[in-house]
Design a protein around this motif. Structure first.
Motif, mmCIF file in Angstrom:
data_model
loop_
_atom_site.group_PDB
_atom_site.id
_atom_site.type_symbol
_atom_site.label_atom_id
_atom_site.label_comp_id
_atom_site.label_asym_id
_atom_site.label_seq_id
_atom_site.Cartn_x
_atom_site.Cartn_y
_atom_site.Cartn_z
ATOM 1 N N MET A 1 0.838 -1.195 0.000
ATOM 2 C CA MET A 1 0.000 0.000 0.000
ATOM 3 C C MET A 1 0.867 1.236 0.000
ATOM 4 S SD MET A 1 -3.306 -0.236 -0.012
ATOM 5 C CE MET A 1 -4.293 0.870 0.971
ATOM 6 N N ASN A 2 0.352 2.255 -0.591
ATOM 7 C CA ASN A 2 1.090 3.498 -0.621
ATOM 8 C C ASN A 2 0.128 4.637 -0.328
ATOM 9 O OD1 ASN A 2 3.188 5.111 -0.876
ATOM 10 N ND2 ASN A 2 3.669 4.641 -2.998
ATOM 11 N N ASP A 3 -0.724 4.413 0.639
ATOM 12 C CA ASP A 3 -1.709 5.424 0.963
ATOM 13 C C ASP A 3 -1.219 6.273 2.129
ATOM 14 O OD1 ASP A 3 -3.132 4.286 -0.994
ATOM 15 O OD2 ASP A 3 -4.719 3.485 0.270
ATOM 16 N N SER A 4 -1.652 7.522 2.163
ATOM 17 C CA SER A 4 -1.246 8.417 3.230
ATOM 18 C C SER A 4 -2.037 8.075 4.488
ATOM 19 C CB SER A 4 -1.526 9.852 2.814
ATOM 20 O OG SER A 4 -2.915 10.054 2.752
ATOM 21 N N PRO A 5 -1.584 8.590 5.669
ATOM 22 C CA PRO A 5 -2.326 8.324 6.904
ATOM 23 C C PRO A 5 -3.783 8.791 6.796
ATOM 24 C CG PRO A 5 -0.181 9.319 7.381
ATOM 25 C CD PRO A 5 -0.358 9.349 5.892
ATOM 26 N N GLY A 6 -4.001 9.852 6.023
ATOM 27 C CA GLY A 6 -5.359 10.338 5.840
ATOM 28 C C GLY A 6 -6.199 9.429 4.957
ATOM 29 N N GLY A 7 -5.585 8.422 4.366
ATOM 30 C CA GLY A 7 -6.323 7.454 3.575
ATOM 31 C C GLY A 7 -6.198 7.637 2.083
ATOM 32 N N GLY A 8 -5.830 8.836 1.620
ATOM 33 C CA GLY A 8 -5.728 9.064 0.183
ATOM 34 C C GLY A 8 -4.418 8.532 -0.370
ATOM 35 N N PRO A 9 -4.370 8.331 -1.679
ATOM 36 C CA PRO A 9 -3.127 7.877 -2.289
ATOM 37 C C PRO A 9 -2.052 8.954 -2.242
ATOM 38 C CG PRO A 9 -4.797 8.302 -3.957
ATOM 39 C CD PRO A 9 -5.447 8.516 -2.637
ATOM 40 N N THR A 10 -0.794 8.541 -2.247
ATOM 41 C CA THR A 10 0.314 9.486 -2.237
ATOM 42 C C THR A 10 1.203 9.251 -3.449
ATOM 43 O OG1 THR A 10 1.582 7.975 -0.865
ATOM 44 C CG2 THR A 10 0.392 9.720 0.270
ATOM 45 N N VAL A 11 1.959 10.299 -3.774
ATOM 46 C CA VAL A 11 2.854 10.256 -4.933
ATOM 47 C C VAL A 11 4.267 9.960 -4.457
ATOM 48 C CG1 VAL A 11 3.741 11.555 -6.885
ATOM 49 C CG2 VAL A 11 1.407 11.971 -6.076
ATOM 50 N N THR A 12 4.974 9.103 -5.181
ATOM 51 C CA THR A 12 6.387 8.872 -4.893
ATOM 52 C C THR A 12 7.211 9.113 -6.150
ATOM 53 O OG1 THR A 12 6.133 6.528 -5.365
ATOM 54 C CG2 THR A 12 6.010 7.183 -3.060
ATOM 55 N N ARG A 13 8.503 9.416 -5.943
ATOM 56 C CA ARG A 13 9.444 9.464 -7.062
ATOM 57 C C ARG A 13 9.741 8.035 -7.459
ATOM 58 N NH1 ARG A 13 12.497 14.342 -7.052
ATOM 59 N NH2 ARG A 13 13.944 13.549 -8.609
ATOM 60 N N LEU A 14 9.729 7.771 -8.761
ATOM 61 C CA LEU A 14 10.016 6.426 -9.247
ATOM 62 C C LEU A 14 11.471 6.379 -9.697
ATOM 63 C CD1 LEU A 14 6.834 5.905 -11.480
ATOM 64 C CD2 LEU A 14 7.143 5.302 -9.065
ATOM 65 N N SER A 15 12.180 5.322 -9.303
ATOM 66 C CA SER A 15 13.592 5.224 -9.687
ATOM 67 C C SER A 15 13.727 4.761 -11.132
ATOM 68 C CB SER A 15 14.329 4.273 -8.756
ATOM 69 O OG SER A 15 13.656 3.042 -8.741
ATOM 70 N N ARG A 16 12.690 4.130 -11.672
ATOM 71 C CA ARG A 16 12.735 3.760 -13.091
ATOM 72 C C ARG A 16 11.345 3.850 -13.685
ATOM 73 N NH1 ARG A 16 14.656 -1.421 -14.667
ATOM 74 N NH2 ARG A 16 12.718 -2.047 -15.673
ATOM 75 N N TYR A 17 11.306 4.192 -14.957
ATOM 76 C CA TYR A 17 10.023 4.209 -15.668
ATOM 77 C C TYR A 17 10.315 3.799 -17.103
ATOM 78 C CZ TYR A 17 5.366 5.507 -17.172
ATOM 79 O OH TYR A 17 4.083 5.474 -17.669
ATOM 80 N N THR A 18 10.095 2.538 -17.378
ATOM 81 C CA THR A 18 10.356 1.984 -18.703
ATOM 82 C C THR A 18 9.011 1.567 -19.302
ATOM 83 O OG1 THR A 18 10.544 -0.276 -17.907
ATOM 84 C CG2 THR A 18 12.555 1.074 -17.844
ATOM 85 N N LYS A 19 9.081 0.924 -20.455
ATOM 86 C CA LYS A 19 7.871 0.397 -21.089
ATOM 87 C C LYS A 19 7.117 -0.529 -20.123
ATOM 88 C CE LYS A 19 5.542 -0.644 -25.058
ATOM 89 N NZ LYS A 19 4.496 -1.503 -24.492
ATOM 90 N N THR A 20 7.855 -1.265 -19.296
ATOM 91 C CA THR A 20 7.212 -2.184 -18.348
ATOM 92 C C THR A 20 6.306 -1.427 -17.384
ATOM 93 O OG1 THR A 20 9.163 -3.572 -18.474
ATOM 94 C CG2 THR A 20 7.681 -3.971 -16.609
ATOM 95 N N GLU A 21 6.822 -0.314 -16.837
ATOM 96 C CA GLU A 21 6.018 0.468 -15.893
ATOM 97 C C GLU A 21 4.852 1.136 -16.626
ATOM 98 O OE1 GLU A 21 9.437 0.541 -15.811
ATOM 99 O OE2 GLU A 21 9.484 -0.721 -14.010
ATOM 100 N N GLN A 22 5.107 1.629 -17.843
ATOM 101 C CA GLN A 22 4.003 2.238 -18.603
ATOM 102 C C GLN A 22 2.906 1.207 -18.882
ATOM 103 O OE1 GLN A 22 4.669 4.878 -22.180
ATOM 104 N NE2 GLN A 22 3.300 3.394 -23.122
#
Ligand SMILES: CC(C)(COP(=O)(O)OP(=O)(O)OC[C@H]1O[C@@H](n2cnc3c(N)ncnc32)[C@H](O)[C@@H]1OP(=O)(O)O)[C@@H](O)C(=O)NCCC(=O)NCCS
Length: 177
Positions: A1-22
């Protein structure tokens, strides 16, 4: 999970973004951005912001700093690209969220504006998020020393309170992002 304590989703910096992640976000279709008919060559982005829900990557926005000439003046913009939200979770504010995080970072990088290219039907969505379309043609580079007029809409948003986009011709000094 990557949700904030308030329950909403949060944004993180991604170390990689290739075709696989897309593909994880948009699936493996040939033309998930609907821009293949432009025939343009695009730059990969340097920095990546993402949202995960239950461990799955569901949203992305990419950034890179680019040279540009506006009304004859050389400057730089923060290019925004690869904005994508998984089909099943659209309309819940995830593009707004991930773009806000990317622009927060862009504000620390120096350029006074961010710029993106989009298909005409997305102009109202980006306007809603504080972007505005340029009325002028925008020239961009392509392989083989070619310079072409961007067939998509170009939109900008200020990164500082006092930033005003100047009138005049716009020439991106790179491939588009
Ligand atoms: C475009 C895309 C990223 C939007 O993602 P999303 O998560 O559904 O967008 P959001 O829910 O954050 O909506 C952003 C805002 O635009 C608004 N909006 C959505 N469609 C709109 C429309 N047709 N007109 C005006 N506003 C619109 C939303 O209401 C929201 O504003 P609000 O937060 O004030 O309610 C998503 O549809 C996508 O991935 N499409 C395929 C890939 C693509 O084309 N990417 C764009 C590349 S430039």
């Amino acid at each position: 999970m990557n949700d904030s304590p308030g329950g909403g989703p949060t944004v993180t910096r991604l170390s990689r973004y290739t075709k696989t992640e897309q593909d994880e976000i948009l699936g493996t279709g040939d033309d998930p951005f609907g821009v293949a008919d432009t025939g343009l060559t695009w730059l990969p982005k340097d920095e990546h912001f993402g949202v995960r829900l239950d461990g799955r990557l569901v949203a992305h926005a990419g950034l890179l700093r680019l040279p540009i000439t506006v009304d004859g003046v050389e400057t730089e913009v923060m290019g925004v690209g690869g904005v994508a939200v998984a089909p099943g979770v659209r309309g819940r504010g995830l593009a707004r969220l991930v773009l806000a995080a990317a622009l927060d970072h862009a504000r620390t990088q120096g350029p006074r504006h961010a710029l993106l290219f989009c298909r005409p039907p997305l102009v109202p969505l980006y306007e809603r998020l504080g972007w505005r379309p340029l009325d002028t043609d925008v020239r961009v580079e392509q392989p083989g020393s070619r310079v072409v007029t961007m067939p998509l809409r170009t939109m900008v948003t200020p990164l500082r309170d006092d930033a005003r986009w100047p009138a005049g011709p716009v020439r991106l000094r790179s491939l588009p992002m």
